[in-house]
Design a protein around this motif. Structure first.
Motif, mmCIF file in Angstrom:
data_model
loop_
_atom_site.group_PDB
_atom_site.id
_atom_site.type_symbol
_atom_site.label_atom_id
_atom_site.label_comp_id
_atom_site.label_asym_id
_atom_site.label_seq_id
_atom_site.Cartn_x
_atom_site.Cartn_y
_atom_site.Cartn_z
ATOM 1 N N MET A 1 -46.558 -18.659 12.562
ATOM 2 C CA MET A 1 -46.972 -18.769 11.167
ATOM 3 C C MET A 1 -48.090 -19.815 11.071
ATOM 4 S SD MET A 1 -44.597 -19.586 7.858
ATOM 5 C CE MET A 1 -43.612 -18.129 8.212
ATOM 6 N N LYS A 2 -49.188 -19.419 10.422
ATOM 7 C CA LYS A 2 -50.347 -20.296 10.357
ATOM 8 C C LYS A 2 -50.110 -21.430 9.371
ATOM 9 C CE LYS A 2 -55.346 -20.293 9.724
ATOM 10 N NZ LYS A 2 -56.533 -19.467 9.394
ATOM 11 N N LEU A 3 -50.455 -22.644 9.793
ATOM 12 C CA LEU A 3 -50.335 -23.833 8.948
ATOM 13 C C LEU A 3 -51.718 -24.175 8.404
ATOM 14 C CD1 LEU A 3 -48.247 -26.031 8.074
ATOM 15 C CD2 LEU A 3 -49.177 -27.423 9.923
ATOM 16 N N ILE A 4 -51.821 -24.320 7.083
ATOM 17 C CA ILE A 4 -53.083 -24.695 6.434
ATOM 18 C C ILE A 4 -52.950 -26.108 5.905
ATOM 19 C CG2 ILE A 4 -54.701 -24.163 4.587
ATOM 20 C CD1 ILE A 4 -53.784 -21.280 4.735
ATOM 21 N N ARG A 5 -53.932 -26.925 6.187
ATOM 22 C CA ARG A 5 -53.923 -28.311 5.706
ATOM 23 C C ARG A 5 -55.056 -28.488 4.702
ATOM 24 N NH1 ARG A 5 -52.926 -33.439 9.480
ATOM 25 N NH2 ARG A 5 -50.801 -32.793 8.931
ATOM 26 N N LEU A 6 -54.691 -28.938 3.509
ATOM 27 C CA LEU A 6 -55.653 -29.192 2.440
ATOM 28 C C LEU A 6 -55.650 -30.664 2.078
ATOM 29 C CD1 LEU A 6 -54.784 -26.315 -0.063
ATOM 30 C CD2 LEU A 6 -56.578 -26.299 1.670
ATOM 31 N N PHE A 7 -56.811 -31.131 1.638
ATOM 32 C CA PHE A 7 -56.918 -32.452 1.057
ATOM 33 C C PHE A 7 -56.868 -32.261 -0.457
ATOM 34 C CE2 PHE A 7 -59.224 -36.740 1.283
ATOM 35 C CZ PHE A 7 -58.128 -37.375 1.841
ATOM 36 N N LEU A 26 -49.605 -26.482 4.027
ATOM 37 C CA LEU A 26 -49.065 -25.255 3.459
ATOM 38 C C LEU A 26 -48.594 -24.342 4.573
ATOM 39 C CD1 LEU A 26 -51.790 -24.434 0.774
ATOM 40 C CD2 LEU A 26 -49.593 -25.570 0.419
ATOM 41 N N SER A 27 -47.382 -23.845 4.433
ATOM 42 C CA SER A 27 -46.836 -22.864 5.365
ATOM 43 C C SER A 27 -46.416 -21.656 4.548
ATOM 44 C CB SER A 27 -45.648 -23.432 6.136
ATOM 45 O OG SER A 27 -45.101 -22.472 7.002
ATOM 46 N N ALA A 28 -47.066 -20.528 4.797
ATOM 47 C CA ALA A 28 -46.826 -19.307 4.015
ATOM 48 C C ALA A 28 -47.042 -19.575 2.533
ATOM 49 C CB ALA A 28 -45.420 -18.774 4.262
ATOM 50 N N GLY A 29 -48.032 -20.444 2.240
ATOM 51 C CA GLY A 29 -48.395 -20.730 0.861
ATOM 52 C C GLY A 29 -47.505 -21.727 0.159
#
Length: 306
Positions: A1-7, A26-29
């Motif tokens: 599962m793709k992990l997205i990192r936001l500031f 974010l993991s799966a939104g």
């Protein structure tokens, strides 16, 4: 599962300042619960207040990227002076957590207060001012209690404030002391409900909801109280101050005789029978008077809410 990192950060533009930027994963939104810190606030100088604050949330993927608008959110913010004191608690799931409807009224009543004595004074004034339109002293029933028998029926009192029937318009000193201390303590004040006892004569006063000076109730004929209850500081002894939303007393040098100058007891030291404090303004220095009007700190309490 793709992990997205936001500031992520948010801008409020008022006394709350800004939500400090931080990374959010974010993991799966879904980020789960993420705490944020406030920076550049001016809460220390705001005083008691309530407001709806809009935050502009922004994000970026990298520290050098321009900020992108995410969304706007609105939040009701209550500013109080200190952590609410009993009967209010900070225990998750408790029915004694601060009630938002009480906060709505208390913040209106104590608005812009910068310290707890000023807040308690303003709440005293506003509770007394509920008479005669919303409540009045129970002269017909000889001073019976209607909202604070055992616990404080705050649910019914809020109903009354909204224009509903509640438990009726009639109140006594126990009700007034409980209402005052409970609504002041949600702002961070530290008041108790406590009595003075037993069976003492009275100087003229104006009871909540009435406009005439009399000892006791004009349609009751009472010239004495078996007890009287007020909102009281500290250990509720003679050396501490009281707040009384039930009665206006005479403020001049001779409270037992006309002419009279009305004053609410707000942060007034209870005192003894040799100086003009609360005690001698309430009860004359005559046999069966001030000498019988003694602090009863054993009655000191903070009634739970229902």
């Amino acid at each position: 599962m793709k992990l997205i990192r936001l500031f992520v950060k948010a801008i409020a533009g008022n006394v709350l300042g800004e939500v400090q930027e931080r990374w959010v994963d974010l993991s799966a939104g879904d980020s789960g619960f993420v705490p944020f810190s406030l920076i550049n606030t001016n809460l220390a100088n705001a005083g008691v207040s309530k407001r709806t604050t809009e935050w502009r949330w922004q994000y970026r993927l990298n520290a050098r990227d321009p900020w992108q608008e995410l969304r706007h959110t609105a939040h009701r913010i209550y500013v109080v002076l200190r952590t609410p004191t009993l009967p209010w608690v900070q225990t998750a799931g408790s029915t004694q957590l601060p009630w938002t409807e009480v906060l709505d009224y208390a913040c209106d009543w104590g608005v812009l207060s910068g310290d707890i004595d000023q807040a308690a004074t303003k709440v005293t004034e506003r509770v007394y001012a509920l008479g005669p339109g919303t409540m009045r002293y129970d002269c017909p029933g000889g001073g019976a209690t209607h909202y604070a028998i055992g616990s404080f029926d705050c649910t019914k009192f809020l109903e009354l404030l909204r224009g509903g029937p509640g438990n009726g318009e009639l109140v006594n000193c126990t009700d007034c002391a409980t209402i005052l201390s409970t609504f002041a303590n949600i702002l961070g004040c530290d008041l108790w409900q406590s009595r003075m006892e037993y069976g003492f004569q009275l100087n003229p006063f104006i009871a909540v909801g009435y406009g005439a000076w009399y000892p006791g109730c004009s349609n009751w004929g009472g010239t004495s109280f078996s007890y009287h209850e007020v909102a009281w500081k500290g250990a509720c002894t003679a050396s501490e101050a009281v707040f009384d939303a039930c009665l206006q007393l005479d403020a001049d040098a001779a409270p037992d005789s006309a002419p009279h100058s009305p004053v609410l007891a707000t942060n007034m030291v209870f005192g003894d029978c040799s100086s003009l404090g609360y005690r001698l303004r309430l009860s004359p220095n005559t046999p069966g008077g001030c000498g019988n009007c003694n602090p009863a700190p054993a009655t000191r309490k903070r009634r739970a809410l229902i």
